[in-house]
Design an enzyme around this catalytic site. Structure first.
Site, PDB file in Angstrom:
ATOM      1  CE  LYS A  17      30.890   7.040 -27.050  1.00 48.74           C
ATOM      2  NZ  LYS A  17      30.935   6.651 -25.614  1.00 48.74           N
ATOM      3  N   PRO A 103      39.858   2.056 -30.040  1.00 53.10           N
ATOM      4  CG  PRO A 103      41.072   2.407 -28.049  1.00 53.10           C
ATOM      5  CD  PRO A 103      40.327   3.417 -29.376  1.00 53.10           C
ATOM      6  CB  VAL A 104      38.089  -3.540 -30.376  1.00 47.03           C
ATOM      7  CG1 VAL A 104      36.847  -4.586 -30.283  1.00 47.03           C
ATOM      8  CG2 VAL A 104      38.361  -3.379 -31.664  1.00 47.03           C
ATOM      9  CB  ALA A 105      35.300  -4.078 -26.126  1.00 48.75           C
ATOM     10  N   GLY A 106      36.282  -0.314 -26.044  1.00 45.01           N
ATOM     11  CA  GLY A 106      37.209   0.464 -25.242  1.00 45.01           C
ATOM     12  C   GLY A 106      36.092   1.754 -24.844  1.00 45.01           C
ATOM     13  N   GLY A 110      33.740   2.980 -31.130  1.00 47.68           N
ATOM     14  CA  GLY A 110      34.190   2.509 -32.484  1.00 47.68           C
ATOM     15  C   GLY A 110      33.373   1.813 -33.309  1.00 47.68           C
ATOM     16  CB  SER A 112      28.645   3.531 -32.482  1.00 49.53           C
ATOM     17  OG  SER A 112      28.102   2.839 -31.489  1.00 49.53           O
ATOM     18  CB  ALA A 113      32.744   5.272 -35.473  1.00 48.59           C
ATOM     19  CG  ASP A 145      27.574   5.453 -27.941  1.00 51.89           C
ATOM     20  OD1 ASP A 145      26.579   6.271 -27.459  1.00 51.89           O
ATOM     21  OD2 ASP A 145      28.210   4.613 -27.490  1.00 51.89           O
TER      22      ASP A 145
END
Length: 309
Positions: A17, A103-106, A110, A112-113, A145
């Site tokens: 998102k 992206p991780v911690a981006g 991610g 949450s998805a 999220d």
């Protein structure tokens, strides 16, 4: 000869998102903040496969660096699977295979998805019928999220971000995202925002966070030029203070045709709004040639859903 039965396997895909607009209220005694956000699900996905197991286990791979993703009970998708098991009274386990592209911690949700995908996958694998309301109730227990990753599309989130109302968005919005090698901690970004506000380095927190009506009008009209006037992220000042190196690609994008550029969520991913798909591709090529890792995505797209095959 009887062939051994193939264990059932469910594949669910959930989107990352962007926070098109993100206003953050003051900090509460529990350390959390009320927010008002306009979310848009975009075409960068997480894939989760669920299959029966004796225990609750997870494996993680993907096109992004997954070194920092936990593969124990700190993993949000595993916690989601356990929630579904308890809700359904299921006494077996599950193995989750996660393939990450967000992206991780981006700042694009991610994790949450992954959790949203795990909720849907486990419910389907175990023959549950939790339905939209039941899944959203569990999602809200996992993080702000996660309900939106279930819903997808475009929505306004209030409270902790999990009180969702669908928002009408006409047509398609094209974005270029610029990713970063090193993530940012969401709690750290929020704490730094509070520090900046306490020092009056930036304006005070709004008493009641709200999404600007101009954002909703622009989304409803399908007008990226109008939307560019209103995109905003209260976490951006804190993210740029912690990562001043992000200013350069933001400025490069805005001088290369982006209508607007913001930090996505708590960062460090940058979201650059463009006029259309052709403009997005041109901007992506320009930024990539300059040395930035960039991707073209569009929204809104559907939320977590079971995939065929």
């Amino acid at each position: 000869m009887t062939l051994p039965a193939t264990p059932p396997r469910v594949h669910v895909r959930a989107p990352g998102k962007l926070n098109v607009f993100f206003e953050v209220g003051g900090v509460h005694s529990d350390g959390y903040h009320d927010v008002a956000s306009a979310y848009q699900a975009v075409s960068l996905y997480e894939d989760v496969w669920a299959q029966p197991g004796d225990d609750f286990t997870v494996s993680v791979s993907g096109s992004v660096d997954t070194a920092g993703v936990p593969q124990d009970d700190r993993n949000l998708a595993l916690r989601a699977a356990r929630l579904v098991a308890r809700e359904l009274g299921h006494d077996g386990g599950v193995h989750l295979e996660i393939v990450k592209h967000v992206p991780v911690a981006g700042g694009m949700g991610g994790g949450s998805a992954d959790a949203a995908a795990a909720l849907v996958a486990c419910d389907a694998l175990w023959g549950g019928d939790l339905g939209t309301q039941g899944l959203h109730r569990l999602a809200a227990r996992l993080g702000a999220d996660v309900p939106f990753a279930l819903m997808g599309g475009t929505a306004v989130g209030t409270g902790r971000g999990d009180q969702l109302s669908p928002a009408l968005a006409k047509g398609r919005f094209d974005w270029v995202i610029v990713t970063s090698e090193h993530g940012l901690s969401t709690p750290e970004v929020y704490r730094h925002l509070d520090d900046l506000r306490a020092r009056t380095d930036i304006g005070p927190a709004p008493e009641v966070p709200t999404v600007d009506a101009g954002v909703l009008h622009a989304l409803r009209a399908g007008d990226p030029v109008a939307l560019a006037e209103y995109v905003r992220n209260d976490l951006q000042a804190a993210a740029l203070s912690l990562r001043p190196d992000l200013r350069e690609p933001l400025e490069a994008a805005e001088s290369s045709g982006a209508l607007a550029g913001i930090v996505s969520g708590s960062g460090p991913t940058l979201a650059l709004l463009t006029a259309d798909a052709e403009s997005a591709l041109e901007l992506q090529v320009t930024l990539t040639a300059t040395g930035y890792r960039s991707l073209h995505v569009h929204g809104p797209v559907a939320g977590a859903r079971v995939m065929a095959g």
